[in-house]
Design a protein around this motif. Sequence first.
Motif, mmCIF file in Angstrom:
data_model
loop_
_atom_site.group_PDB
_atom_site.id
_atom_site.type_symbol
_atom_site.label_atom_id
_atom_site.label_comp_id
_atom_site.label_asym_id
_atom_site.label_seq_id
_atom_site.Cartn_x
_atom_site.Cartn_y
_atom_site.Cartn_z
ATOM 1 N N GLN A 1 0.816 -1.201 0.000
ATOM 2 C CA GLN A 1 0.000 0.000 0.000
ATOM 3 C C GLN A 1 0.858 1.263 0.000
ATOM 4 O OE1 GLN A 1 -3.266 0.147 -0.564
ATOM 5 N NE2 GLN A 1 -3.002 -2.047 -0.877
ATOM 6 N N SER A 2 2.016 1.228 0.673
ATOM 7 C CA SER A 2 2.915 2.381 0.640
ATOM 8 C C SER A 2 3.424 2.620 -0.769
ATOM 9 C CB SER A 2 4.097 2.169 1.586
ATOM 10 O OG SER A 2 3.697 2.295 2.936
ATOM 11 N N ARG B 1 0.607 4.189 -2.776
ATOM 12 C CA ARG B 1 0.425 5.609 -2.433
ATOM 13 C C ARG B 1 1.463 6.476 -3.132
ATOM 14 N NH1 ARG B 1 -1.284 3.698 2.718
ATOM 15 N NH2 ARG B 1 0.853 3.683 3.504
#
Length: 365
Positions: A117-118, A121
Amino acid sequence: MSERRGVQREVLSDLGVSLVSGGILAAGGSAVAALTRSCAGAPVPTWLFVAIAAVALPAAFLLTRRLTRRGPQVFILISAFAQTRWLAGLLDSVARSLDHHGIDLVVKLPRHDYSGQSQVRELNAIRKKRRSFDGGLIVCSHPETIQRELADTSTTIGLPIVFVDIRPFPQVSDYPPNAVFVGCDADEIGERAAQWVGQELREAGRDRPSILVVAGDAQVGRHLAFAAKIRDMVSPSRLDINVQGDFSREGAWDIIDQHLSQVHRRGESLDVIYCTNDEMALGAADAVKKHEAQGYEHNGLFILGVDGTPDALATIKSGATRFRATIVQDPRRIADAAVDLLLRMRDGEHVPTETLLATTVYPAR
């Protein structure tokens, strides 16, 4: 909110360009009018101003935007940077290669290592600023967990994207049209490691060796291909595989320390430690050295790593530890290939979807 601010900045930038180009146009028009009056002594017809504006306005706008535009930039997104020293060499090589072409590098590091998810993003943030870049390079970890997001975001960005080091998709057909991969094949690394180990064992006359493999949960081909190949070459009495090394020196130290303690309690020996990166191999060398300092002998034991980092090469060359060899991935060669592919894609050239570079063994026989 951040996306809205980005759009506002772009609008203000274009407005500024328009005002400057308008000034250029006004100055040019005044100069032409003055020149015409001085030459003919008569007022300038309105249609002449219209004609001048029609030609000069687009030219002035484009000229001013070119003069005010930042130089070419390429981004690189790297996950798990802090724990892998080989990536520092890759980053340095990429920066040098791009600088040779007069291109600046913008580095993006996800807040959390190994977090899908990082990474997503950061890709979304890049998408919002895509007009600032000519393309990008991505070193992602665990791409299997975010393959759909990688494909969708790459397509949305619409820039040339070169994935490096870790294959992002299992099949060539899965790649978006603007994305390619360059790096060394994890399976080839595992097979080359097994060939080196197998030859060393045969020359030493050890037909039933005990082998420990320390790996991480990424780049699985490095340990799976090794295990399959080494079984074909020798008949191990034990072949233990631990995938909790996390590609870190400390993680490998803990694993080797515990494994050697168990080996000593059983009254057995260990012949080979194969680590799937050099950081773990250095940790293995530290752990073996600790046990030898405590009086335990490990005659004939050798350690093999992967990457060819400067620390690993220096340790091997010193001959002061059981770290004997490493499978080398040349970061400069990979960086040059990645930048070359990126620039060719930027120029509209068709390039291979996957470019696999061969590894070597240090020290060479």
